[in-house]
Write a protein that holds these residues in place. Sequence first.
Motif, PDB file in Angstrom:
ATOM      1  N   LEU A  76     -10.862 -27.135 -17.000  1.00 56.34           N
ATOM      2  CA  LEU A  76     -11.889 -28.038 -17.502  1.00 56.34           C
ATOM      3  C   LEU A  76     -12.464 -28.839 -16.340  1.00 56.34           C
ATOM      4  CD1 LEU A  76     -10.146 -29.243 -20.765  1.00 56.34           C
ATOM      5  CD2 LEU A  76     -12.143 -27.766 -20.588  1.00 56.34           C
ATOM      6  N   PRO A  77     -13.738 -29.212 -16.421  1.00 63.33           N
ATOM      7  CA  PRO A  77     -14.350 -29.905 -15.287  1.00 63.33           C
ATOM      8  C   PRO A  77     -13.861 -31.337 -15.112  1.00 63.33           C
ATOM      9  CG  PRO A  77     -15.883 -29.799 -17.114  1.00 63.33           C
ATOM     10  CD  PRO A  77     -14.677 -28.983 -17.512  1.00 63.33           C
ATOM     11  N   THR A  78     -14.051 -31.834 -13.913  1.00 61.40           N
ATOM     12  CA  THR A  78     -13.831 -33.249 -13.619  1.00 61.40           C
ATOM     13  C   THR A  78     -15.173 -33.838 -13.214  1.00 61.40           C
ATOM     14  OG1 THR A  78     -13.265 -32.770 -11.339  1.00 61.40           O
ATOM     15  CG2 THR A  78     -11.436 -32.964 -12.889  1.00 61.40           C
ATOM     16  N   CYS A  79     -15.334 -35.118 -13.404  1.00 63.53           N
ATOM     17  CA  CYS A  79     -16.579 -35.785 -13.066  1.00 63.53           C
ATOM     18  C   CYS A  79     -16.785 -35.738 -11.552  1.00 63.53           C
ATOM     19  CB  CYS A  79     -16.541 -37.234 -13.547  1.00 63.53           C
ATOM     20  SG  CYS A  79     -18.006 -38.173 -13.086  1.00 63.53           S
TER      21      CYS A  79
ATOM     22  N   CYS B 295     -19.351 -38.261 -18.692  1.00 63.45           N
ATOM     23  CA  CYS B 295     -18.115 -38.922 -18.295  1.00 63.45           C
ATOM     24  C   CYS B 295     -17.943 -40.214 -19.087  1.00 63.45           C
ATOM     25  CB  CYS B 295     -18.131 -39.215 -16.798  1.00 63.45           C
ATOM     26  SG  CYS B 295     -16.628 -40.024 -16.226  1.00 63.45           S
ATOM     27  N   ASP B 296     -16.784 -40.372 -19.723  1.00 62.46           N
ATOM     28  CA  ASP B 296     -16.486 -41.592 -20.479  1.00 62.46           C
ATOM     29  C   ASP B 296     -16.264 -42.786 -19.554  1.00 62.46           C
ATOM     30  OD1 ASP B 296     -16.652 -40.324 -22.940  1.00 62.46           O
ATOM     31  OD2 ASP B 296     -14.513 -39.825 -22.974  1.00 62.46           O
ATOM     32  N   THR B 297     -15.881 -42.533 -18.326  1.00 63.34           N
ATOM     33  CA  THR B 297     -15.575 -43.611 -17.385  1.00 63.34           C
ATOM     34  C   THR B 297     -16.824 -44.188 -16.727  1.00 63.34           C
ATOM     35  OG1 THR B 297     -13.421 -42.631 -16.952  1.00 63.34           O
ATOM     36  CG2 THR B 297     -14.228 -44.232 -15.340  1.00 63.34           C
ATOM     37  N   CYS B 298     -17.678 -43.308 -16.155  1.00 61.35           N
ATOM     38  CA  CYS B 298     -18.831 -43.815 -15.393  1.00 61.35           C
ATOM     39  C   CYS B 298     -20.182 -43.494 -16.026  1.00 61.35           C
ATOM     40  CB  CYS B 298     -18.787 -43.298 -13.953  1.00 61.35           C
ATOM     41  SG  CYS B 298     -19.132 -41.534 -13.787  1.00 61.35           S
ATOM     42  N   GLY B 299     -20.214 -42.637 -17.054  1.00 62.15           N
ATOM     43  CA  GLY B 299     -21.461 -42.321 -17.734  1.00 62.15           C
ATOM     44  C   GLY B 299     -22.275 -41.209 -17.119  1.00 62.15           C
TER      45      GLY B 299
ATOM     46  N   SER C 112     -11.034 -36.780 -15.538  1.00 62.04           N
ATOM     47  CA  SER C 112     -10.910 -35.505 -16.251  1.00 62.04           C
ATOM     48  C   SER C 112     -11.798 -35.496 -17.488  1.00 62.04           C
ATOM     49  CB  SER C 112      -9.467 -35.282 -16.693  1.00 62.04           C
ATOM     50  OG  SER C 112      -8.625 -35.218 -15.584  1.00 62.04           O
ATOM     51  N   MET C 113     -12.410 -34.357 -17.750  1.00 66.41           N
ATOM     52  CA  MET C 113     -13.220 -34.168 -18.956  1.00 66.41           C
ATOM     53  C   MET C 113     -12.391 -33.369 -19.950  1.00 66.41           C
ATOM     54  SD  MET C 113     -16.045 -35.520 -18.109  1.00 66.41           S
ATOM     55  CE  MET C 113     -17.492 -35.562 -17.140  1.00 66.41           C
TER      56      MET C 113
END
Length: 71
Positions: free
Chosen positions: A22-25, A52-56, A31-32
């Motif tokens: 799975l991809p990462t930002c 990304c839930d962390t940085c958008g 982690s996505m």
Amino acid sequence: MPAVAAVLSTVAPNPDPRGCDLPTCPVCADSMVAAEASAYVSDNIISYLWTCDTCGYGFVTKHSLRRFACN
């Protein structure tokens, strides 16, 4: 907050995009887990929208599907 998107090319060794690759930002390396949306592009091509839930940060991946012979 303005939306930012990029199209990233992926060549996964595992043909299943839900596998362990799975991809990462690309911005914050978080982690996505699941794509926000998916779209059937053409024969055997599906694109996925990731946010990304962390940085958008948002990006799109495209995956080519294999056809399996039915017995």
